[in-house]
Design a protein around this motif. Structure first.
Motif, PDB file in Angstrom:
ATOM      1  N   LEU A 185       1.012  -1.040   0.223  1.00  0.00           N
ATOM      2  CA  LEU A 185       0.195   0.092   0.141  1.00  0.00           C
ATOM      3  C   LEU A 185       0.774   1.583   0.030  1.00  0.00           C
ATOM      4  O   LEU A 185       0.549   2.343  -0.486  1.00  0.00           O
ATOM      5  CB  LEU A 185      -1.301  -0.504   0.937  1.00  0.00           C
ATOM      6  CG  LEU A 185      -2.189   1.224   1.240  1.00  0.00           C
ATOM      7  CD1 LEU A 185      -2.400   1.197  -0.163  1.00  0.00           C
ATOM      8  CD2 LEU A 185      -2.691   0.934   2.835  1.00  0.00           C
ATOM      9  N   ASP A 186       1.726   1.444   0.646  1.00  0.00           N
ATOM     10  CA  ASP A 186       2.809   2.619   0.547  1.00  0.00           C
ATOM     11  C   ASP A 186       3.209   2.773  -0.034  1.00  0.00           C
ATOM     12  O   ASP A 186       3.433   4.157  -1.255  1.00  0.00           O
ATOM     13  CB  ASP A 186       3.481   1.601   1.176  1.00  0.00           C
ATOM     14  CG  ASP A 186       3.322   2.243   3.357  1.00  0.00           C
ATOM     15  OD1 ASP A 186       2.480   2.760   3.463  1.00  0.00           O
ATOM     16  OD2 ASP A 186       4.181   1.636   3.679  1.00  0.00           O
ATOM     17  N   VAL A 187       3.697   1.927  -1.548  1.00  0.00           N
ATOM     18  CA  VAL A 187       4.221   2.213  -2.377  1.00  0.00           C
ATOM     19  C   VAL A 187       3.399   2.683  -3.540  1.00  0.00           C
ATOM     20  O   VAL A 187       3.170   3.335  -4.284  1.00  0.00           O
ATOM     21  CB  VAL A 187       4.887  -0.050  -3.678  1.00  0.00           C
ATOM     22  CG1 VAL A 187       5.053   0.267  -4.750  1.00  0.00           C
ATOM     23  CG2 VAL A 187       6.095   0.290  -2.639  1.00  0.00           C
ATOM     24  N   LEU A 188       1.499   2.204  -3.285  1.00  0.00           N
ATOM     25  CA  LEU A 188       0.243   2.729  -4.355  1.00  0.00           C
ATOM     26  C   LEU A 188       0.497   4.373  -3.623  1.00  0.00           C
ATOM     27  O   LEU A 188       0.644   4.714  -4.906  1.00  0.00           O
ATOM     28  CB  LEU A 188      -0.680   1.857  -4.122  1.00  0.00           C
ATOM     29  CG  LEU A 188      -1.039   0.520  -4.292  1.00  0.00           C
ATOM     30  CD1 LEU A 188      -2.116  -0.258  -4.443  1.00  0.00           C
ATOM     31  CD2 LEU A 188      -0.107   0.402  -6.296  1.00  0.00           C
ATOM     32  N   LEU A 189       0.679   4.922  -2.147  1.00  0.00           N
ATOM     33  CA  LEU A 189       0.418   5.849  -2.002  1.00  0.00           C
ATOM     34  C   LEU A 189       1.946   6.959  -2.005  1.00  0.00           C
ATOM     35  O   LEU A 189       1.631   7.618  -2.713  1.00  0.00           O
ATOM     36  CB  LEU A 189      -0.038   5.718  -0.675  1.00  0.00           C
ATOM     37  CG  LEU A 189      -0.838   4.510  -0.307  1.00  0.00           C
ATOM     38  CD1 LEU A 189      -0.874   5.424   2.040  1.00  0.00           C
ATOM     39  CD2 LEU A 189      -2.289   6.019  -1.052  1.00  0.00           C
TER      40      LEU A 189
ATOM     41  N   ASP B 138       1.658   8.004  -5.840  1.00  0.00           N
ATOM     42  CA  ASP B 138      -0.089   8.826  -5.873  1.00  0.00           C
ATOM     43  C   ASP B 138      -0.994   8.779  -6.730  1.00  0.00           C
ATOM     44  O   ASP B 138      -1.469   9.440  -7.636  1.00  0.00           O
ATOM     45  CB  ASP B 138       0.930  10.276  -6.095  1.00  0.00           C
ATOM     46  CG  ASP B 138      -0.202  11.339  -5.995  1.00  0.00           C
ATOM     47  OD1 ASP B 138      -1.057  11.122  -4.604  1.00  0.00           O
ATOM     48  OD2 ASP B 138      -0.810  12.083  -5.981  1.00  0.00           O
ATOM     49  N   LEU B 139      -1.501   6.625  -6.662  1.00  0.00           N
ATOM     50  CA  LEU B 139      -2.146   6.766  -7.942  1.00  0.00           C
ATOM     51  C   LEU B 139      -3.366   6.664  -7.169  1.00  0.00           C
ATOM     52  O   LEU B 139      -3.910   6.131  -5.902  1.00  0.00           O
ATOM     53  CB  LEU B 139      -1.445   5.430  -8.052  1.00  0.00           C
ATOM     54  CG  LEU B 139      -0.086   4.814  -8.692  1.00  0.00           C
ATOM     55  CD1 LEU B 139       0.071   3.171  -8.960  1.00  0.00           C
ATOM     56  CD2 LEU B 139      -0.554   5.495 -10.451  1.00  0.00           C
ATOM     57  N   TYR B 140      -4.485   6.550  -8.708  1.00  0.00           N
ATOM     58  CA  TYR B 140      -6.063   6.511  -7.763  1.00  0.00           C
ATOM     59  C   TYR B 140      -6.169   5.082  -8.219  1.00  0.00           C
ATOM     60  O   TYR B 140      -6.209   4.898  -9.469  1.00  0.00           O
ATOM     61  CB  TYR B 140      -6.664   7.870  -8.114  1.00  0.00           C
ATOM     62  CG  TYR B 140      -6.230   8.927  -7.321  1.00  0.00           C
ATOM     63  CD1 TYR B 140      -7.072   9.747  -6.415  1.00  0.00           C
ATOM     64  CD2 TYR B 140      -4.954   9.047  -7.330  1.00  0.00           C
ATOM     65  CE1 TYR B 140      -6.934  10.578  -5.293  1.00  0.00           C
ATOM     66  CE2 TYR B 140      -4.669  10.524  -6.360  1.00  0.00           C
ATOM     67  CZ  TYR B 140      -5.883  10.970  -5.948  1.00  0.00           C
ATOM     68  OH  TYR B 140      -5.014  12.532  -4.992  1.00  0.00           O
ATOM     69  N   ASN B 141      -7.240   4.729  -7.528  1.00  0.00           N
ATOM     70  CA  ASN B 141      -8.686   3.875  -7.952  1.00  0.00           C
ATOM     71  C   ASN B 141      -7.095   1.987  -8.830  1.00  0.00           C
ATOM     72  O   ASN B 141      -7.601   2.102  -9.879  1.00  0.00           O
ATOM     73  CB  ASN B 141      -8.994   3.782  -9.428  1.00  0.00           C
ATOM     74  CG  ASN B 141      -9.644   5.313  -9.019  1.00  0.00           C
ATOM     75  OD1 ASN B 141     -10.867   5.166  -7.495  1.00  0.00           O
ATOM     76  ND2 ASN B 141     -11.015   6.209  -9.383  1.00  0.00           N
ATOM     77  N   VAL B 142      -6.420   1.653  -8.175  1.00  0.00           N
ATOM     78  CA  VAL B 142      -5.545   0.986  -7.971  1.00  0.00           C
ATOM     79  C   VAL B 142      -5.584  -0.312  -7.289  1.00  0.00           C
ATOM     80  O   VAL B 142      -5.737  -0.239  -6.084  1.00  0.00           O
ATOM     81  CB  VAL B 142      -4.284   1.294  -8.813  1.00  0.00           C
ATOM     82  CG1 VAL B 142      -3.561   2.092  -7.260  1.00  0.00           C
ATOM     83  CG2 VAL B 142      -3.448  -0.239  -9.080  1.00  0.00           C
TER      84      VAL B 142
END
Length: 224
Positions: free
Chosen positions: A83-87, A90-94
């Motif tokens: 989750l930290d990598v996605l944040l 700065d990705l949305y809806n993934v």
């Protein structure tokens, strides 16, 4: 409403190997929690014999839905690093699922965190990421004397041209980010000494992919 945000255009799959353990990251655009859960289940079925299928997802304009699962790995070593990598991107809806096939060697807490993080980064690298912008169609009508300055201004600002029509007058339809709409209109009027007629049209999300402008269902090809 977000004026612009990064998201997935086409999901991808990336793999790393750490001490003989395979980590396979599968990334997908998911715009609702139902889509995220269905995708996670599909990956679990595909890799039914894996040791773990950990996941993380971020959904919503304010990222109001964020979930992560270690799926049996030591607490905090898989889902939250993913989750930290996605944040961080700065990705949305993934949604991302990292499948692990255990290779026989324990990696330790730090090793697991690094492996799951690297796997997600590789999965994103193998995906197509786009920036969606909320824009307004602006129709510009002018005479031939003003078209040169208009086209120069459009090119200078990097605005997307939808179409153009040359008759006794010239009509050009462009897409302008909502945040730049008023300033763009002002500059177009100034550039043509007030001769240009500007008509606002509909507003919607779009994205640029190379030389192509993506709109509507084109933004979500994997759902078509």
């Amino acid at each position: 409403m977000l004026e612009r945000f990064k998201t997935i255009y086409r999901g991808g799959s990336g793999e790393i190997v750490e001490k003989k353990s395979r980590f396979i990251a599968t990334v997908r655009l998911t715009e609702t929690e139902e889509e995220a859960l269905a995708f996670i289940e599909s990956v679990r079925k595909k890799y039914w014999n894996a040791t773990h299928n950990c996941y993380a997802y971020v959904i919503g304009e304010r990222k109001e839905l964020m979930r992560a699962s270690d799926d049996g790995e030591p607490q905090g070593t898989a889902g939250h690093p993913m989750l930290d990598v996605l944040l961080g991107e700065d990705l949305y809806n993934v949604t991302v699922v990292v499948t692990r096939y255990f290779g026989g060697t324990l990696l330790g807490t730090g090793g697991l965190v690094r492996a799951y993080s690297r796997a997600v980064q590789e999965g994103i690298a193998q995906s197509q990421v786009i920036e969606r912008q909320y824009g307004t169609v602006l129709e510009i009508q002018t005479d031939y004397n003003g078209i040169g300055k208009i086209l120069y201004l459009i090119g200078q600002k990097g605005l997307a041209t939808l179409d153009s029509e040359y008759t006794d007058q010239v009509k050009v339809r462009i897409l302008v980010p909502v945040s730049a709409l008023e300033q763009t209109e002002k500059e177009l009027v100034e550039a043509t000494n007030g001769r240009a007629r500007l008509v606002r049209g509909e507003s919607f999300y779009y994205a640029k992919l190379g030389d192509k402008i993506l709109m509507g269902e084109e933004l979500t090809p994997e759902k078509g």
